[in-house]
Design an enzyme around this catalytic site. Structure first.
Site, PDB file in Angstrom:
ATOM      1  N   GLU A   1       0.849  -1.202   0.000  1.00  0.00           N
ATOM      2  CA  GLU A   1       0.000   0.000   0.000  1.00  0.00           C
ATOM      3  C   GLU A   1       0.883   1.251   0.000  1.00  0.00           C
ATOM      4  O   GLU A   1       0.665   2.185   0.773  1.00  0.00           O
ATOM      5  CB  GLU A   1      -0.922  -0.002   1.231  1.00  0.00           C
ATOM      6  CG  GLU A   1      -1.765  -1.253   1.341  1.00  0.00           C
ATOM      7  CD  GLU A   1      -2.766  -1.252   2.499  1.00  0.00           C
ATOM      8  OE1 GLU A   1      -3.013  -0.178   3.081  1.00  0.00           O
ATOM      9  OE2 GLU A   1      -3.288  -2.332   2.814  1.00  0.00           O
TER      10      GLU A   1
HETATM   11  C1  XIL Z   1      -8.394   2.734   3.162  1.00  0.00           C
HETATM   12  C2  XIL Z   1      -9.021   3.225   1.865  1.00  0.00           C
HETATM   13  O1  XIL Z   1      -8.006   3.725   1.037  1.00  0.00           O
HETATM   14  C3  XIL Z   1     -10.029   4.315   2.149  1.00  0.00           C
HETATM   15  O2  XIL Z   1     -10.742   4.667   0.959  1.00  0.00           O
HETATM   16  C4  XIL Z   1     -11.029   3.833   3.216  1.00  0.00           C
HETATM   17  O3  XIL Z   1     -11.902   4.886   3.543  1.00  0.00           O
HETATM   18  C5  XIL Z   1     -10.321   3.341   4.456  1.00  0.00           C
HETATM   19  O4  XIL Z   1      -9.386   2.329   4.099  1.00  0.00           O
HETATM   20  N1  XIL Z   1      -4.833  -0.017   5.549  1.00  0.00           N
HETATM   21  C6  XIL Z   1      -5.497  -0.855   4.699  1.00  0.00           C
HETATM   22  C7  XIL Z   1      -6.356  -0.280   3.635  1.00  0.00           C
HETATM   23  O5  XIL Z   1      -5.287  -2.086   4.750  1.00  0.00           O
HETATM   24  O6  XIL Z   1      -7.464  -1.112   3.347  1.00  0.00           O
HETATM   25  C8  XIL Z   1      -6.851   1.100   4.005  1.00  0.00           C
HETATM   26  O7  XIL Z   1      -7.577   1.623   2.890  1.00  0.00           O
HETATM   27  C9  XIL Z   1      -5.677   1.985   4.387  1.00  0.00           C
HETATM   28  C10 XIL Z   1      -4.945   1.418   5.583  1.00  0.00           C
END
Ligand code: XIL
Length: 381
Positions: free
Chosen positions: A268
């Site tokens: 991410e």
């Molecule tokens: C985030 C999304 O990007 C947002 O749109 C949502 O509102 C909240 O979640 N860790 C994770 C992701 O594993 O799924 C998260 O994604 C960010 C932090």
């Protein structure tokens, strides 16, 4: 004289054509370098991808879709496969978006990631009402069997458990832990392995560069391995900033995880450029900083990013990718959390309504200096 003249002409022609060939090769080389994309540049190193949102998946955002097809060879669904969306009630599964998501990945011949099966956040409300272990186990079974089974052979890699650890490496008091005890993690991985034996199964979390949390992950993976449970990789979320974490901390985690015999992924990746004067404590999505909303000092680049910060971002990404390349034998995937700056979750987290610039493409979908810098690492080779 005549012969000499003929020989001279022949030699001249030969030299001209030889120079011509050399030029052509140079030009071809340039063309190849100019047409490098992220996925072609890193094709021998690791998958490179992006999280995708509803408008990518349903095809409305055509410009971003073109970019995705051109630059990336792996996808992760940003929200649509989270429990509250795909399985909102005990007997209701919503496959509309997930079917389109998998079709998008297949159309582009991509490595398709499922995110995420077991997570305390963005959970369906009915799960929070469960108070006995057997019912929780049944619900985990139904969730994992049904979804992993449905996409068997089509979703290649699952984030089976997300964010199960506290910052000190102990297990988070999630509803799963409270009701089932720590065996819920092992159970979830076993269910996923049964539902699709060929799928890659990963543990995913933030701040996995932290030494204490790293030790927690190492323990978690070792516990699964000791039970003979399949775990293939550790996903380091990589929500980072211009300042931290240090390359050394990240490297130590890459080494610690790969020493366990599992793959390392950066799942991410984004780099915030906005001020974080408080202790953010990683990326826990439930943190709330409403009091900073509308404060201009917390949103210093509402229009464009000044060159000085653009350069810092480029340097930071260069350092990060130099490390990734150094350990490409241990790293199987690098995924950015969003396609371009305008779509990043960091515009609204942890403070709503800011203008962040954390990715490789700007709001007009143009590649930023950081993009050129990263591609430049491959041009040098
Ligand atoms: C985030 C999304 O990007 C947002 O749109 C949502 O509102 C909240 O979640 N860790 C994770 C992701 O594993 O799924 C998260 O994604 C960010 C932090």
């Amino acid at each position: 004289m005549k012969i000499n003249f003929k020989i001279t002409v022949f030699l001249l022609l030969f030299m001209v054509s030889a120079i011509g060939c050399e030029k052509k090769e140079e030009v071809e080389e340039q063309v190849n370098v100019e047409t490098l994309t992220l996925k072609s540049a890193f094709s021998d190193d690791f998958f490179i991808g992006s999280a995708v949102n509803d408008n990518h998946i349903n095809g409305k955002d055509t410009l971003a879709l073109q970019l995705i097809g051109k630059e990336f060879n792996t996808l992760t669904p940003e929200n649509i496969m989270k429990w509250m969306n795909i399985h909102p009630e005990e007997n209701t599964f919503n496959y509309d978006m997930s079917d389109q998501y998998v079709a998008l990945g297949e159309k582009n011949n991509m490595h398709i990631v499922g995110h995420t099966l077991v997570w305390h956040s963005q959970l369906a409300p009915y799960i929070n009402t469960i108070s006995d272990s057997a019912t929780m186990a049944d619900n985990l079974k139904s969730h994992i069997n049904t979804i992993v089974g449905k996409y068997k052979g089509r979703i290649h890699s699952w984030d089976v458990v997300n964010e199960a650890l506290n910052e000190d490496g102990t297990l988070r008091e999630s509803i799963f832990l409270k009701v089932m005890g720590n065996d819920y993690i092992n159970y979830a991985f076993q269910l996923a392995a049964l539902a699709d034996p060929a799928a890659e199964l990963n543990y995913n979390d933030y701040n996995l560069w932290k030494p204490e949390k790293r030790a927690g992950v190492v323990q978690l993976v070792k516990d699964l391995q000791a039970k003979g449970t399949k775990i293939d990789g550790v996903g380091m979320q990589a929500h980072w900033s211009l300042e931290g974490p240090s390359i050394e901390d990240i490297e130590n985690s890459i080494l610690a995880y790969s020493d366990l015999g599992v793959k390392v992924m950066f799942t991410e990746l984004d780099v915030t450029v906005l001020p974080n004067p408080w202790d953010l404590n990683g990326a826990a999505v439930e943190q709330n900083y409403d009091k900073f909303e509308g404060d201009p000092t917390m949103n210093p680049y509402p229009n464009t990013l000044p060159d000085s910060i653009q350069n810092k971002l480029a340097k930071r990404y260069e350092d990060i990718f130099n490390l990734f390349l150094k350990h490409k034998d241990k790293i199987s995937r690098v995924t950015f959390w969003g396609v371009h700056d305008g779509q990043s979750w960091l515009n609204d987290w942890p403070i709503k309504g800011r203008t962040n610039h954390p990715l490789l493409f700007d709001r007009k979908l143009n590649p930023k200096k950081a993009y050129q810098q990263i591609i430049g690492l491959k041009k040098q080779n």
